[in-house]
Write an enzyme that holds these catalytic residues in place. Structure first.
Site, PDB file in Angstrom:
ATOM      1  NE  ARG A  82      -3.762  -0.312   2.406  1.00 12.47           N
ATOM      2  CZ  ARG A  82      -4.395  -0.772   3.491  1.00 12.47           C
ATOM      3  NH1 ARG A  82      -4.264  -0.150   4.645  1.00 12.47           N
ATOM      4  NH2 ARG A  82      -5.159  -1.838   3.407  1.00 12.47           N
ATOM      5  NE  ARG A 151      -3.067   1.515   9.479  1.00 14.66           N
ATOM      6  CZ  ARG A 151      -3.826   0.507   9.050  1.00 14.66           C
ATOM      7  NH1 ARG A 151      -4.571   0.627   7.970  1.00 14.66           N
ATOM      8  NH2 ARG A 151      -3.870  -0.626   9.708  1.00 14.66           N
ATOM      9  CE  LYS A 217      -6.969  -1.434  10.925  1.00 15.50           C
ATOM     10  NZ  LYS A 217      -7.722  -2.008   9.821  1.00 15.50           N
ATOM     11  CE  LYS A 219      -8.232   2.738   8.946  1.00 14.31           C
ATOM     12  NZ  LYS A 219      -9.164   1.858   8.237  1.00 14.31           N
ATOM     13  CB  CYS A 438     -13.828  -3.967   0.474  1.00 14.76           C
ATOM     14  SG  CYS A 438     -14.463  -5.645   0.619  1.00 14.76           S
ATOM     15  CB  CYS A 444      -9.149  -9.608   1.303  1.00 12.77           C
ATOM     16  SG  CYS A 444      -9.388  -9.289   3.059  1.00 12.77           S
ATOM     17  CB  CYS A 483     -15.356  -9.886   5.993  1.00  8.64           C
ATOM     18  SG  CYS A 483     -14.125  -8.699   6.544  1.00  8.64           S
ATOM     19  CB  CYS A 487     -12.302  -2.361   3.689  1.00  4.39           C
ATOM     20  SG  CYS A 487     -11.359  -3.327   4.877  1.00  4.39           S
TER      21      CYS A 487
HETATM   22 FE1  SRM Z   1      -9.365  -2.343   5.426  1.00  2.00          FE
HETATM   23  C1  SRM Z   1      -8.056  -5.068   6.902  1.00  2.00           C
HETATM   24  C2  SRM Z   1      -8.340  -3.470   2.523  1.00  2.00           C
HETATM   25  C3  SRM Z   1     -10.007   0.687   4.193  1.00  2.00           C
HETATM   26  C4  SRM Z   1     -11.306  -1.623   8.222  1.00  2.00           C
HETATM   27  N1  SRM Z   1      -8.331  -3.985   4.904  1.00  2.00           N
HETATM   28  C5  SRM Z   1      -7.854  -4.981   5.704  1.00  2.00           C
HETATM   29  C6  SRM Z   1      -6.932  -5.919   4.904  1.00  2.00           C
HETATM   30  C7  SRM Z   1      -5.539  -5.411   5.032  1.00  2.00           C
HETATM   31  C8  SRM Z   1      -7.075  -7.417   5.229  1.00  2.00           C
HETATM   32  C9  SRM Z   1      -6.181  -8.018   6.278  1.00  2.00           C
HETATM   33  O1  SRM Z   1      -6.065  -7.476   7.382  1.00  2.00           O
HETATM   34  O2  SRM Z   1      -5.650  -9.101   5.997  1.00  2.00           O
HETATM   35  C10 SRM Z   1      -7.505  -5.677   3.473  1.00  2.00           C
HETATM   36  C11 SRM Z   1      -6.556  -5.957   2.317  1.00  2.00           C
HETATM   37  C12 SRM Z   1      -7.326  -6.529   1.147  1.00  2.00           C
HETATM   38  C13 SRM Z   1      -6.549  -6.629  -0.090  1.00  2.00           C
HETATM   39  O3  SRM Z   1      -6.374  -7.758  -0.585  1.00  2.00           O
HETATM   40  O4  SRM Z   1      -6.136  -5.606  -0.629  1.00  2.00           O
HETATM   41  C14 SRM Z   1      -8.067  -4.287   3.603  1.00  2.00           C
HETATM   42  N2  SRM Z   1      -9.090  -1.525   3.713  1.00  2.00           N
HETATM   43  C15 SRM Z   1      -8.739  -2.170   2.576  1.00  2.00           C
HETATM   44  C16 SRM Z   1      -8.890  -1.281   1.361  1.00  2.00           C
HETATM   45  C17 SRM Z   1      -7.849  -1.537   0.282  1.00  2.00           C
HETATM   46  C18 SRM Z   1     -10.309  -1.457   0.815  1.00  2.00           C
HETATM   47  C19 SRM Z   1     -10.598  -0.887  -0.549  1.00  2.00           C
HETATM   48  O5  SRM Z   1     -11.287  -1.598  -1.262  1.00  2.00           O
HETATM   49  O6  SRM Z   1     -10.183   0.214  -0.881  1.00  2.00           O
HETATM   50  C20 SRM Z   1      -8.803   0.104   2.040  1.00  2.00           C
HETATM   51  C21 SRM Z   1      -7.399   0.617   2.160  1.00  2.00           C
HETATM   52  C22 SRM Z   1      -7.356   1.927   2.863  1.00  2.00           C
HETATM   53  C23 SRM Z   1      -6.047   2.631   2.821  1.00  2.00           C
HETATM   54  O7  SRM Z   1      -5.639   3.036   1.737  1.00  2.00           O
HETATM   55  O8  SRM Z   1      -5.448   2.839   3.882  1.00  2.00           O
HETATM   56  C24 SRM Z   1      -9.337  -0.233   3.425  1.00  2.00           C
HETATM   57  N3  SRM Z   1     -10.391  -0.727   6.133  1.00  2.00           N
HETATM   58  C25 SRM Z   1     -10.626   0.397   5.383  1.00  2.00           C
HETATM   59  C26 SRM Z   1     -11.646   1.187   5.993  1.00  2.00           C
HETATM   60  C27 SRM Z   1     -12.242   2.476   5.440  1.00  2.00           C
HETATM   61  C28 SRM Z   1     -11.512   3.684   5.905  1.00  2.00           C
HETATM   62  O9  SRM Z   1     -10.474   3.593   6.563  1.00  2.00           O
HETATM   63  O10 SRM Z   1     -11.975   4.766   5.611  1.00  2.00           O
HETATM   64  C29 SRM Z   1     -12.025   0.521   7.148  1.00  2.00           C
HETATM   65  C30 SRM Z   1     -13.170   0.944   8.118  1.00  2.00           C
HETATM   66  C31 SRM Z   1     -12.826   2.127   8.942  1.00  2.00           C
HETATM   67  C32 SRM Z   1     -12.200   1.679  10.236  1.00  2.00           C
HETATM   68  O11 SRM Z   1     -10.999   1.425  10.241  1.00  2.00           O
HETATM   69  O12 SRM Z   1     -12.924   1.552  11.219  1.00  2.00           O
HETATM   70  C33 SRM Z   1     -11.232  -0.675   7.226  1.00  2.00           C
HETATM   71  N4  SRM Z   1      -9.616  -3.189   7.342  1.00  2.00           N
HETATM   72  C34 SRM Z   1     -10.504  -2.765   8.279  1.00  2.00           C
HETATM   73  C35 SRM Z   1     -10.485  -3.695   9.387  1.00  2.00           C
HETATM   74  C36 SRM Z   1     -11.354  -3.607  10.673  1.00  2.00           C
HETATM   75  C37 SRM Z   1     -10.708  -2.787  11.708  1.00  2.00           C
HETATM   76  C38 SRM Z   1     -11.499  -2.816  13.001  1.00  2.00           C
HETATM   77  O13 SRM Z   1     -11.730  -1.768  13.568  1.00  2.00           O
HETATM   78  O14 SRM Z   1     -11.877  -3.888  13.461  1.00  2.00           O
HETATM   79  C39 SRM Z   1      -9.556  -4.706   9.044  1.00  2.00           C
HETATM   80  C40 SRM Z   1      -9.177  -5.936   9.892  1.00  2.00           C
HETATM   81  C41 SRM Z   1      -8.151  -5.637  10.907  1.00  2.00           C
HETATM   82  O15 SRM Z   1      -7.613  -4.537  11.007  1.00  2.00           O
HETATM   83  O16 SRM Z   1      -7.883  -6.559  11.677  1.00  2.00           O
HETATM   84  C42 SRM Z   1      -9.050  -4.365   7.750  1.00  2.00           C
HETATM   85 FE1  SF4 Z   2     -11.134  -7.843   3.212  1.00  2.00          FE
HETATM   86 FE2  SF4 Z   2     -13.209  -7.584   4.801  1.00  2.00          FE
HETATM   87 FE3  SF4 Z   2     -11.740  -5.449   4.199  1.00  2.00          FE
HETATM   88 FE4  SF4 Z   2     -13.266  -6.513   2.375  1.00  2.00          FE
HETATM   89  S1  SF4 Z   2     -13.990  -5.601   4.285  1.00  2.00           S
HETATM   90  S2  SF4 Z   2     -11.103  -5.929   2.081  1.00  2.00           S
HETATM   91  S3  SF4 Z   2     -13.199  -8.662   2.839  1.00  2.00           S
HETATM   92  S4  SF4 Z   2     -11.052  -7.182   5.354  1.00  2.00           S
END
Ligand code: SRM
Ligand code: SF4
Length: 579
Positions: A82, A151, A217, A219, A438, A444, A483, A487
């Site tokens: 990333r 982030r 994390k 944000k 997402c 993922c 899930c 995201c």
């Molecule tokens: Fe996310 C984890 C993709 C924005 C909440 N997120 C992941 C991971 C890294 C999976 C992993 O942990 O193994 C995903 C990688 C998938 C892949 O194959 O690329 C992933 N998140 C993404 C992206 C690429 C989604 C997208 O389609 O654009 C976004 C990248 C953002 C960036 O550039 O930094 C992305 N993730 C978000 C957001 C939205 C936001 O930040 O505005 C959220 C919800 C907001 C929040 O954080 O509350 C988000 N991602 C999560 C979570 C749940 C965190 C939690 O509070 O429980 C995880 C799981 C974790 O952290 O354990 C996660």
């Molecule tokens: Fe992966 Fe869940 Fe985030 Fe989608 S919402 S990219 S399935 S961790």
């Protein structure tokens, strides 16, 4: 701040990740050695945990998982990388490097993310170092793109108010720089930097984070009303730019938002942040730093599911937080100033900015930049980057703005947009233009269902219902995730689908059109047929009974399909409305 302080405030046993960070010598671990190990394409789990702070995750291609298992081969290990760009701004030169990296080291596509960053998938371990070096040579970074730190700082790329945007963007960059980890491990491991003497104190090595970084994390996002494209209420720390007499007066401060939850665990829930006051631009970095340090000292370090800032605040109360912030700042935030949001989406096509430059917002389905037979998007953007003298801005909705086009260059860019049929992206239905999904499968590791690969098909079927009901041009914010981690910020959509199992989704209704209200579970664990059968009558009624200007998310509450959710702690409450 010392580690002992952290320990005293968190007396429960720490999670294994805390120990990994503590032992890592400021994110070094054994990464240098394991990256060189020629026996496997993977790295050990401890190093994988640390690697996130360097912007990369180990993954495996889930489409190939079963087949490789049958053949007794190790999973098809690969890495997601990333790249962080505050406010999503990249120059054409940087775009060309990113485009080249995608072809040379990754899976051939660029993925624009929901936080205005760029992701590559499918990088092999042997190519990681070269990829990260190339990213840094173009003055971008992957450091702190993931991991238990602050982030990418999001920022509204509103082209209508370019001067103001430039000022707000500058604050986003400053906050980001201030909160960047200071460890030199990144330079040592990836850029062959010199090893720093270990006699440096904790204060010198990581003045804000300390040895164990944050519990989870963190944000930050800045919105410029009336656009709430950054979904400011989903951020741990949301800043709302307050403009008075045409100039930036300061920021309203909102704390404690977040989207993640776990199916079936009511102790986890999405939450919207609460506005607690106002600060001037000159005070904002201090507010951000103190907020981060409160989470550093009080966040839950034993249960990672409960470690986000929203739980720290909900457990202790917003009054506790404002008192703690005031005491650390030594002064009080002013009373919050009035603001109004009208949407959380993007506006597409050409607009003229205040400085006379032109900006073209291009819809990019789910942020995936790649060439398709009838839609050569990646090639088109590459050709534009070769002649463009402005910049590119990734929007918080996974789209791209070709920004700051001078009037004399507009014809040239228009011709390329025409030649590569990029206008097709603007002509998608209003529903599709307001959609996000997402990444999910196949990369993922946490995905329970398809998202990016499935939403376009489902949208096609919903579009048919919309045109049957005369709602073809209705803007409805629709989001899908594979899930419940959230995201694509689904809990803020008017209509959302969250993956439960292959082909099965929970369906949510009632989010606010401007990203200011959470939605509510309407149906659980349903497949495509039931999704469409459920939606058809709701949309038909919406077409018939909506009031002038009434958005879909408001209608489903008024019509009684779901109850309004005012706070994340009500998110899982039984929907007492039955229709
Ligand atoms: Fe996310 C984890 C993709 C924005 C909440 N997120 C992941 C991971 C890294 C999976 C992993 O942990 O193994 C995903 C990688 C998938 C892949 O194959 O690329 C992933 N998140 C993404 C992206 C690429 C989604 C997208 O389609 O654009 C976004 C990248 C953002 C960036 O550039 O930094 C992305 N993730 C978000 C957001 C939205 C936001 O930040 O505005 C959220 C919800 C907001 C929040 O954080 O509350 C988000 N991602 C999560 C979570 C749940 C965190 C939690 O509070 O429980 C995880 C799981 C974790 O952290 O354990 C996660
Ligand atoms: Fe992966 Fe869940 Fe985030 Fe989608 S919402 S990219 S399935 S961790």
């Amino acid at each position: 701040m010392s580690e002992n302080n952290l320990l005293s405030k968190n007396s429960a046993p720490h999670s294994d990740v805390e120990d990994i960070k503590r032992r890592s010598n400021y994110l070094r671990g054994s990464l240098t050695e394991t990256l060189k190990d020629p026996i496997t394409g993977s790295i050990p789990e401890d190093d994988n945990r640390l690697m996130k702070h360097h912007g990369s995750y180990m993954q495996d291609d889930r489409d190939l998982r079963n087949e490789r298992q049958k053949q007794k081969l190790e999973p098809a290990y690969q890495f997601m990388l990333r790249v962080r760009a505050s406010g999503g701004v990249v120059t054409p030169e940087q775009w060309l490097v990113l485009d080249r990296i995608a072809q040379q080291y990754a899976s051939g596509s660029i993925r624009l993310t929901t936080r205005q960053s760029i992701q590559f998938h499918g990088i092999l371990k042997w190519n990681l170092k070269n990829t990260i070096r190339d990213v840094n040579e173009t003055l971008l970074t992957t450091l702190a793109a993931c991991g238990d730190v602050n982030r990418n700082v999001m920022c509204n790329p509103n082209p209508h108010q370019s001067d103001l945007h430039a000022e707000v963007y500058e604050w986003a960059c400053r906050i980001s720089r201030h909160l960047d980890p200071k460890t030199t491990a990144y330079h040592e491991i990836w850029l062959d930097g010199e090893k720093v003497v270990s006699s440096q104190s904790e204060e010198e090595q990581e003045p804000i984070y300390g040895r164990v970084y944050l519990p989870r994390k963190f944000k930050i996002g800045i919105a410029v009303p009336p656009s709430n494209d950054v979904d400011v209420f989903s951020q741990d720390l949301g800043l709302i730019a307050i403009v008075e007499n045409g100039r930036l007066a300061g920021f309203n401060v909102a704390v404690g938002g977040g989207m993640g939850m776990t199916h079936g665990d009511p102790k986890t829930y999405p939450q919207i942040s609460k506005v607690i006051g106002f600060c001037t631009p000159e005070q904002v970095i201090e507010v951000a730093e103190k907020t981060v340090t409160i989470q550093r000292d009080y966040g839950d370090r034993s249960v990672r599911k409960h470690a986000r800032f929203k739980y720290t605040i909900d457990d202790r109360g917003i009054g506790w937080f404002t008192d703690e912030l005031t005491s650390r700042l030594g002064w009080k935030l002013e009373e919050a100033r009035p603001f109004r949001f009208d949407s959380n989406g993007d506006r597409y096509g050409w607009v003229k900015g205040s400085g006379g430059s032109w900006h073209f917002t291009l819809f990019i389905q789910n942020g995936r930049v790649k060439d398709e037979e009838d839609y050569p998007l990646m090639t088109g953007l590459r050709e534009i980057a070769k002649v463009h003298s402005g910049d590119f801005r990734i929007t918080p909705n996974q789209n791209l703005i070709i920004a700051n086009v001078k009037t004399q260059s507009k014809k040239k860019i228009e011709a390329l947009i025409e030649q590569y049929r990029l206008m097709d992206g603007v002509r998608f239905s209003a529903l599709r233009r307001n959609s996000m999904a997402c990444v999910a499968l196949p990369t993922c590791g946490l995905a329970m269902a398809e998202s990016e690969r499935y939403l376009p098909t489902l949208l096609g079927k919903i579009e048919e219902i919309l045109s049957e009901t005369g709602l073809g041009e209705e803007e409805i914010v629709i989001r899908m995730t594979g899930c419940p981690n959230g995201c694509a910020r689904p809990a803020l959509a008017e209509l959302a689908f969250i993956g439960k199992a292959p082909g099965k989704y929970n369906m949510y209704l009632g989010g606010g059109f401007a990203g200011d209200r959470l939605n509510k579970l309407y149906k659980e664990n349903i497949g495509e047929k039931e999704i469409l059968d459920s939606l058809r009558p709701i949309l038909a009624r919406y077409a018939e009974e909506r009031e002038p200007g009434e958005h879909f998310g408001d209608f489903v509450i008024r019509a009684g399909y779901v109850q309004e959710v005012r706070d994340g702690q009500e998110f899982h409450e039984q929907n007492s409305v039955t229709i």
